[in-house]
Design an enzyme around this catalytic site. Structure first.
Site, PDB file in Angstrom:
ATOM      1  CG  ASP A   8     177.033  16.712  39.561  1.00 35.80           C
ATOM      2  OD1 ASP A   8     176.122  17.466  40.482  1.00 35.80           O
ATOM      3  OD2 ASP A   8     176.696  15.459  39.310  1.00 35.80           O
ATOM      4  CG  ASP A  10     173.759  13.691  44.998  1.00 38.21           C
ATOM      5  OD1 ASP A  10     174.512  13.013  45.645  1.00 38.21           O
ATOM      6  OD2 ASP A  10     173.139  14.532  45.360  1.00 38.21           O
TER       7      ASP A  10
END
Length: 258
Positions: A8, A10
């Protein structure tokens, strides 16, 4: 066998949420809306994945009777706010507002050195990914990743597993061959639904989330090595095999012979 690491962006690769928050507030001020998101409110809003989706969700919170009108005024306003916000965020990242979290680059490099593949699975936009990784890794950052799933090619946001399913398909790998890295409950649900073992490194915005189904929860990746990761996968598979063996066999369905 471990063949790939899927990250991922953020909150996982970098603690970017404070920069996103400042960029949203910049957009609100520029458009004269009178909106302002503080940290507690933004922490709550992060339960909604995707910047445009988050904007629309908030607008409906403060204006419950909000309806789209002919010409798409609501949609256009959300798009304009998001464009202003993205430009502000990109400028801040390019100026060095954040760095990758501890251990991220070391783990990525170790994986590449051992012949593993890297991939990204995020709900953010391509421009946000490029802004962060161009600054952190260099202009050739894209060559490090076999596959990238983002808001442009996986529109169903986490916790839906679409982005992980797309990345797995693009890499032509089984989920048992990969480990996902996330920082939020939505991300964990998304990766788990795609069949992926998931390591969680919470951020200050997600520390209160439920990570009960994670492979491991770590403060960051600075102490993690690939040997540990492989061992955890072996232990996970052994546990699953044991649980499977304990399940009672399904009873045959009875029926009348004819």
């Amino acid at each position: 066998m471990l063949n790939a690491l899927i990250f991922d962006v953020d909150g996982t690769l970098a603690d970017t949420e404070s920069v996103h928050l400042a960029a949203f507030n910049h957009a609100f001020a520029q458009e004269g809306l009178g909106w302002h998101w503080d940290v507690p409110l933004y922490t709550q809003l992060l339960d909604v994945s995707g910047g445009k989706e988050r904007l629309l969700h908030y607008w409906r919170m403060v204006q419950p009777g909000l309806k789209e009108v002919d010409g798409g005024a609501v949609r256009d306003t959300v798009a304009r706010l998001h464009e202003i916000k993205t430009a502000c965020y990109e400028q801040a990242i390019s100026a060095g507002a954040v760095a990758l979290r501890p251990g991220v680059l070391t783990l990525m490099q170790a994986a590449l050195n051992q012949g593993l593949q890297l991939a990204i699975a995020t709900t953010t936009s391509p421009v946000n990914i490029a802004a962060l990784l161009r600054t952190a890794i260099g202009p050739d950052w894209r060559s490090h990743f076999l596959a990238i799933g983002d808001a442009s090619n996986a529109p169903l946001k986490k916790p839906h597993p679409q982005v992980y399913l797309k990345v797995l398909a693009d890499m032509r790998l089984d989920p048992a061959q990969c480990v996902a890295f996330e920082d939020s409950a939505n991300g964990l649900q998304s990766a788990t639904a795609a069949g992926l073992a998931t390591v969680i490194t919470p951020s200050s915005y997600t520390a209160q989330h439920d990570f009960g189904t994670a492979l491991r929860v770590l403060p960051d990746l600075s102490q993690l090595d690939l040997g540990q990761l492989r061992q955890w996968l072996v232990e996970r598979e052994a546990t699953r095999a044991t649980l499977g063996a304990r399940r009672p066999a399904a009873k045959p369905q009875g029926g009348t012979k004819r």
